[in-house]
Design a protein around this motif. Sequence first.
Motif, PDB file in Angstrom:
ATOM      1  N   CYS A 224       1.057  -1.337   0.482  1.00 42.04           N
ATOM      2  CA  CYS A 224       0.338   0.346  -0.150  1.00 42.04           C
ATOM      3  C   CYS A 224       0.961   1.146   0.266  1.00 42.04           C
ATOM      4  CB  CYS A 224      -0.692  -0.051   0.962  1.00 42.04           C
ATOM      5  SG  CYS A 224      -1.997   1.831   1.353  1.00 42.04           S
ATOM      6  N   CYS A 227       0.108   3.380   3.126  1.00 39.37           N
ATOM      7  CA  CYS A 227       0.314   3.934   4.595  1.00 39.37           C
ATOM      8  C   CYS A 227       1.671   2.659   4.820  1.00 39.37           C
ATOM      9  CB  CYS A 227      -0.679   2.358   5.548  1.00 39.37           C
ATOM     10  SG  CYS A 227      -0.732   1.402   5.089  1.00 39.37           S
ATOM     11  N   CYS A 390      -6.552  -1.621   0.784  1.00 40.05           N
ATOM     12  CA  CYS A 390      -5.620  -2.389   1.694  1.00 40.05           C
ATOM     13  C   CYS A 390      -6.522  -2.468   3.274  1.00 40.05           C
ATOM     14  CB  CYS A 390      -4.833  -0.746   2.419  1.00 40.05           C
ATOM     15  SG  CYS A 390      -3.702  -0.577   3.506  1.00 40.05           S
ATOM     16  N   LYS A 392      -4.996  -2.565   5.978  1.00 36.14           N
ATOM     17  CA  LYS A 392      -4.915  -1.231   7.216  1.00 36.14           C
ATOM     18  C   LYS A 392      -6.088   0.022   7.232  1.00 36.14           C
ATOM     19  CE  LYS A 392      -2.101  -4.210   8.615  1.00 36.14           C
ATOM     20  NZ  LYS A 392      -2.362  -5.481   9.975  1.00 36.14           N
ATOM     21  N   CYS A 393      -5.392   0.508   6.079  1.00 35.10           N
ATOM     22  CA  CYS A 393      -5.373   2.158   5.699  1.00 35.10           C
ATOM     23  C   CYS A 393      -7.375   2.428   4.831  1.00 35.10           C
ATOM     24  CB  CYS A 393      -4.568   2.736   5.909  1.00 35.10           C
ATOM     25  SG  CYS A 393      -4.402   2.683   4.052  1.00 35.10           S
TER      26      CYS A 393
END
Length: 567
Positions: A224, A227, A390, A392-393
């Motif tokens: 990504c 991040c 992504c 995570k983000c």
Amino acid sequence: MRISKLFGKTQREIPAEADTLSHQLLIKAGMISQVAAGIYSYLPLAWRVLKKIENIIRDEMDKAGGQELMMPVLQPLELWQETGRDLAFGKGLFTLSDRKERKLALGPTHEEVITELVRYNVQSYRDLPLLLYQIQTKFRDEPRPRAGLMRVREFTMKDLYSFDTDEDGLTQSYARMLQAYRNIYDRCGLPTLLVEADSGAIGGKDSHEFMVIAENGEDEIIYCLSCQYAANADKAESIISKIEGEEPLPLEEVDTPGMATIEQVANFLKVPQSKTLKAVFYVADGELVFVVIRGDLEVNEVKLKNVLQCYELRLATETEVIEAGIVAGSASPVGISGIKVIADNSITSGANFIAGANKPDTHFKNANYPRDFKADIMADIARACGGDGCPKCNGKLSSSHGIEVGHVFKLGTFISERLGAFFIDASGNSHPIVMGSYGIGLGRLLAAAIEQNHDDKGIIWPLPIVPYHIYLCPLYMENPQVATTAENLYAEFEAQGLEVLFDDRKESPGVKFNDADLLGIPIRVTISPRTLETNSVEIKWRSEKESQLVPLEEITARLKELIRAAS
Ligand SMILES: [Zn+2]
């Protein structure tokens, strides 16, 4: 070293089986020679590079507090049976019997042997932490050896093992090794990316790989840009697009004459592939399993293997599918029984799917989970792709190819528990030792360094790992003044401790320059009747176009200075 005496000749032709750049250049440069599939001899030039890489690795391991030792290649198979990793490695483990019919293994890694060793030598928390390593030959029976030194069956590896009293200790040892690895790659001229990885047969809970981005790398990396998330595609998670806003409609049969693949069915019924369910059949440790996933996605076999906790996984043959009473091309989770169904989470990210009807030339419309079918296991078994979200983000994921040049594992306690490696804490209580494992393949690092540092003429070695620093290149050796000057300079360079390859052959300038470029020696020193007119020699960096004249009396001092400055 005189090239006329050097064992291993440069070659003009690229062998047909050499499919990657590093493999082609290593063969052309006369540096390696294949003995059998995935088994190579290192010729003197490559061996010098390997030794330099080895010394860099040793230096960084020692600086990080590692202690070097040496364990045997031959290991009792019983040790592997005690940890169960003989099954995890499966056919990858080379085994043999001795004359008394005792079973032995050729070590693919050394967690078992070193844990036994530590078990006998560590009793108290005062004996910990420990970082122990070796640089030694490993054996793995790769199913598909390829790409020269990239995927081989016998190779030299640095393997370090950390032993700590608790998780915090492991975290510190792990961080120390990550830094040592970064230093090693920097010194070898290799920019790397740290990515989350699957632990595979080694085991343990957390693992990371160091990746070199390379077009023809065999691994896929998902990362990504918004991040720091980066993972091997074998391990990567992602957020797939959701198809929303539909009420479930009644299940109905539709005719799909001659339509078998997802593409055919979707085109025929004029729906996107994401509105279909794909059925894929695998055999896991001998048992047929039914995998269902949204039609636009692919199954990640590593994730599937982990979910099933099986040792061997392969696609089922058409015969095996038909023998199980399933209609190939119209296989369906609807109404199926007597076979384990594993569903990917994606089947809940939408409604009213097209699915097989398990009848020839027929599919269902509006199949919905869990109304119309059940799954024994629901899990993330989809392969993440560039373009997905992504995890995570929620930014957008990208993908690249890469070469794995290092793999580190937080093993935890599963091996120490199985082999009985415990220590006594300050209060007199017994605990299993917490372990980590850290590997670098030296030959692969060498090959990756070439993949990263080359041009169309040949290799451009990073200075710390070059076979020689200087290519002494006299032109027109039949000229007595050239020959005498070259011999004198060669003797002087050697006496001054410079690493010099002396092209003492009576070859044309073209042949000599081509070989100098192919071998990738960083500094070329050319002597010719023309340079001698001004009592000079010409020096040129392999990575640069321009050359310069240096007076003969200054050349040795100048070379020493250049090499010192670039090191
Ligand atoms: Zn992100």
